[in-house]
Structure formats: structure tokens, C-alpha cells
Write an enzyme that holds these catalytic residues in place. Structure first.
Site, mmCIF file in Angstrom:
data_model
loop_
_atom_site.group_PDB
_atom_site.id
_atom_site.type_symbol
_atom_site.label_atom_id
_atom_site.label_comp_id
_atom_site.label_asym_id
_atom_site.label_seq_id
_atom_site.Cartn_x
_atom_site.Cartn_y
_atom_site.Cartn_z
ATOM 1 N N GLU A 138 3.504 6.298 1.988
ATOM 2 C CA GLU A 138 3.476 4.843 2.146
ATOM 3 C C GLU A 138 3.554 4.253 0.742
ATOM 4 O O GLU A 138 2.591 4.333 -0.021
ATOM 5 C CB GLU A 138 2.204 4.391 2.866
ATOM 6 C CG GLU A 138 2.060 4.920 4.278
ATOM 7 C CD GLU A 138 3.143 4.442 5.210
ATOM 8 O OE1 GLU A 138 3.705 3.357 4.962
ATOM 9 O OE2 GLU A 138 3.444 5.154 6.183
ATOM 10 N N CYS B 88 0.415 -4.153 -0.296
ATOM 11 C CA CYS B 88 1.783 -3.612 -0.200
ATOM 12 C C CYS B 88 2.718 -4.546 0.551
ATOM 13 O O CYS B 88 3.916 -4.596 0.258
ATOM 14 C CB CYS B 88 1.767 -2.244 0.482
ATOM 15 S SG CYS B 88 0.931 -0.972 -0.474
#
Length: 475
Positions: free
Chosen positions: A247, A281
Site C-alpha cells: 500500500e 495516503c
């Protein structure tokens, strides 16, 4: 206070320690262990020895342990939130929300531990398959090496530990250097909940040293990593045949079409851009606004941004606090200056507050070649540009090496479906911001944003191995 390594269900003293300083007040939080190769190997040994017990554990036992962790964390919610706020510099109200999400993540993991079901295969669907029964099961991989970032030091750890343990694996966890205390705290909760000794080990220290051992010790069967694209790519290159779940970064974009409720859509964008100082993010970094509503959007954006409270993360009213390091403050200011030198217009913010904070910043007319357009800012910045036709906005949004999540606000169902089809990202949020995430949904990106999917159900499958079994019914 010294924070030792957590190996085989106990605190283990290391040979070296490093001071941990809180980002906002610069106070000393703890002296944290720096693991060497011998100590990391000891943690892998413990995980190896515990694997057989985890592999053979009944589903209801795994579920019970995960539920107990969720219960214990709920009991210590205030302490956990304070811990996050101090070590990560996260506003206390955001830290409290993270603890709530972490409780839910472990609850989902407990549920998934009970339903790791395969499927029955109709063997006689093909000639030659008569009188046979086929079915699949999912089995644990072994030892999982997990590496987590600073920005969600409790919930992103839960997204590694929950699925890995639900699947019956053992784990060696390397938390971010700035936020190790949350991980050591969670390890103690798992011990109280009855997790077998050695099933979870926490080692802190050099990312390179720990990453090198994770990718060279053949006992590590899977890597799950959340962090920067450069580090993620390097890990994947060295991982060989190991399963790898990555990720990585993003510079998420939002399209704001005309005929919008400007106040409510801008409110969501402000939340998405400046929550935890943009150190998320899926933070809203790029905003593409239809030219017909541009002036009204900018006016509302400035108005709402000015209402944000900056300051001490332990103050309940604070919305925006410190960046994780002074180096990140300096980098952010340099990127803003680069954009301004290239023709961008600063309409709000753009300055530092002391050495640890950057004002919530709004820039317009930012070139697609600037770092603020191309890279992940991880700072409280939103850049705003206009578009005339939807295809133009989609094209500019897609003009990125990242593709984690994106959003579009529109009341035209045809435009919504068009955007959903043409935007190249792992998740598309219709009439919402890309910062939206609940912890059971599939989550992950394309391009440089990652590889594989999190979200408990999906991560359990990523950290398991499918086995096919076929029985020949001999008559």
C-alpha cells in the site's frame, strides 16, 4: 522510560536505544530499542516456533482473541488516543477516531476468522470429472513480515495484524520509527487476550536492517508493507517468490462538477485535504473545478480553511497540528515556492508556524509539471485548477503515476458512470472525497500506488494460500 523489543511474548532488552521525541512539543517520550540482526533473527525464530500452534488453532479461538483485543482497546481508548496524539502529533479528536476504527478493524478480523470458507467445485462439469468431489480451503502461509507507517500507527497496524492472525499466520512487525509505542501497546493487549507466545513479535530500528532480513530469511513467507513507493518497490524486487502486499503513495484528485451544493462538497474537500495535516495516503491534494462554479468554490474554500484551528494536538479544538518532522516542513515550503515560481497563485496559507507546522494552504493555477501536481505532498495543501469538459478533468486527474482513490461530485448519473469507468484508480468515490474509507471495504491502488488489496476480508485471502482437494469416489 525504556521501551524494549517484544519477542516471544515478553519484553526483551536490546543492545542499543534511540530517543523518541514528540513532533509537536519536542518532549522525550521514551528511549526505544534499535534491533540488530541477532535480535531480529530471534523474533523470526519465535514466530517460527509459534506457527504450528497458530496453524492448528480453531477458528473460534482466533476470533475470540481478536474480539478480546477489541474489547481491551475499547476499555483503554482514552490512553490509546493520547499515545497516538503524542507520538504522531495527530490532533486528539483524529486520534480518538483512529482508535474507534482500530476497534472496528479487529472486530472485522474476528468475524473473518470464522468464515475463511472455500468453495465446492462441480467436477462433473467436464468429461472425466464424474464421481469426484472437489473443494478448496485456505491455509496460512507461515511467518508474515509487516512494516507500517507513522500516520495511522494503530489502525494500519491492525490492518496487518488482524488479517494475518485471522488466517493463522504468525507475525514479525516493524512499526514506523516515529510511532512504535502504539505497536508495543497493542502487542501487550494481544498477550492479555491469550495470543500464543511468539505469534506476534515487535522489533524497532533501522528499516533497511529489518527489511533486508525480511527479504533474505526464507522463513518469511509474505511481506505486507505500507509506506513510500521507493521503499515498496525495493522490497518487492528483493522479495522473490514471497507474497507481497503493498500500500503505497498517492496524490488523490477530486472533480467538482457544476450544479453542486458547493458548501457541502467544499466542506468534504477541506476535511479530506487538511485532516491530520494532509498526512494521509488518500488526502485530497488535487481539485479540478468546473469553470462555471470556480469563483464560488474558491471563496467557500478560503472561508472554510480559515475556520480551521491550528495548534497543540492535545487540544480538543485543534484541526491541524504538526508535520511529522522539521525536514517535512522544509520540503513542503520548498514545493510551495517551486509552484509559485512556476506561475501558481497562493490564495491562503503557504507559511510555516514555528519549525513544526505548515498553515493549511490553498494554491490555484498550479502547473501539472510541479511537484505539488506530480508527487505526494503529505502536507496540508490543496491545489485547485479549472476544467470545461469532463473528459479534460478525467485526463488531468489520470495524469499521475499514482492511482489509489479518486472522487467526483456530480448530479449527472451519466457523468458519474463515465468517471467511474475512465478514472484509473483502485477506488472511485461518487459524490464523496477519495479520503473516505471504512475498514471492511477493499482498499488498494494501481500504478505506483500499490499491489494487492487490504480491507479485512480481502487481506485475509492475500495472506492465505488456496489448496484444492479432490476425492475420487471409487465404486
Amino acid at each position: 522510560m525504556k521501551k524494549h523489543l517484544w519477542i516471544n511474548g515478553e519484553h526483551v532488552e536490546a543492545k542499543e536505544y534511540k530517543s523518541l521525541i514528540t513532533p509537536y512539543s519536542k518532549e522525550l517520550l521514551a528511549d526505544v530499542a534499535v534491533a540488530n540482526e541477532k535480535e531480529i533473527t530471534k523474533a523470526i525464530d519465535a514466530a517460527e516456533n509459534a506457527f504450528e500452534k497458530m496453524r492448528d488453532m480453531h477458528a473460534y479461538d482466533k476470533a475470540d482473541i481478536l474480539n478480546k483485543v477489541a474489547y481491551l482497546l475499547k476499555e483503554k481508548k482514552e490512553f490509546a488516543a493520547q499515545l497516538i496524539a503524542k507520538e504522531a502529533g495527530k490532533p486528539i479528536k483524529a486520534a480518538t477516531s483512529e482508535v474507534d476504527r482500530t476497534i472496528m478493524t479487529y472486530t472485522f478480523a474476528a468475524e473473518e476468522a470464522r468464515r475463511m470458507t472455500g468453495e465446492t467445485i462441480m467436477m462433473d462439469a467436464a468429461p472425466g470429472g464424474e464421481n469426484r468431489t472437489g473443494y478448496t480451503v485456505f491455509e496460512p502461509l507461515g511467518i508474515v513480515g509487516a512494516i507500517t507507517p507513522f500516520n495511522f500507527p494503530m489502525n494500519l497496524v491492525a490492518h496487518k495484524l488482524g488479517p494475518a492472525l485471522a488466517a493463522g499466520n504468525t507475525v514479525v512487525l516493524k512499526p514506523a520509527t516515529q510511532t512504535p509505542l502504539s505497536s508495543y501497546f497493542i502487542a501487550e493487549l494481544f498477550d492479555q487476550a491469550g495470543l500464543p507466545k511468539g505469534a506476534l513479535n515487535v522489533v524497532t530500528g533501522s528499516g533497511k536492517t529489518i527489511g533486508d532480513l525480511f527479504t533474505t530469511d526464507n522463513r518469511i513467507k509474505a511481506l505486507t508493507f505500507t509506506g513510500s513507493p521507493n521503499v515498496g518497490k525495493a522490497l518487492k524486487e528483493r522479495a522473490g517468490m514471497r507474497k507481497t502486499l503493498l500500500e503505497l503513495g498517492s496524490n488523490s484528485g477530486v472533480i467538482l462538477d457544476k450544479h453542486q451544493d458547493i458548501v457541502s462538497s467544499v466542506k468534504r474537500c477541506v476535511q479530506g485535504a487538511f485532516s491530520y495535516s494532509g498526512q494521509v495516503c488518500i488526502s485530497v491534494q488535487r481539485l479540478y473545478v468546473h469553470e462555471e462554479i470556480y469563483d464560488d468554490v474558491i471563496s467557500e474554500l478560503i472561508h472554510q480553511t480559515k475556520s480551521l484551528v491550528t495548534g497543540d494536538p492535545l487540544n480538543e479544538k485543534t484541526d491541524v497540528a504538526s508535520l511529522i518532522s522539521e525536514e517535512d516542513v522544509e520540503r513542503t515550503l520548498n514545493w510551495i515556492e517551486e509552484a509559485l515560481n512556476d506561475g501558481a497563485k497562493l490564495v491562503h496559507g503557504g507559511k510555516s508556524i514555528g519549525h513544526q507546522m505548515v498553515e493549511p494552504t490553498v494554491l490555484t493555477n498550479v502547473s501539472d509539471d510541479c511537484k505539488l501536481s506530480r508527487e505526494e505532498a503529505f502536507a496540508p495543501i490543496i491545489i485547485v485548477n479549472t476544467f470545461k469538459e469532463l473528459d479534460e478533468a478525467i485526463s488531468r486527474l489520470n495524469n499521475s503515476k499514482y492511482g489509489l482513490q479518486a472522487g467526483i461530485f456530480t448530479d449527472d448519473i451519466h457523468k458519474a458512470f463515465k468517471a467511474a469507468k475512465k478514472i484509473h484508480a483502485g477506488g472511485i468515490m461518487i459524490n464523496d472525497i477519495p479520503t473516505f474509507r471504512v475498514d471492511h471495504m477493499p482498499y488498494g491502488g494501481v500504478k505506483d500506488s500499490g499491489f494487492g488489496r487490504e480491507g479485512i476480508k480481502y487481506a485475509v485471502k492475500e495472506l492465505s494460500e488456496m489448496k484444492f482437494i479432490c476425492i475420487n469416489h471409487i465404486e
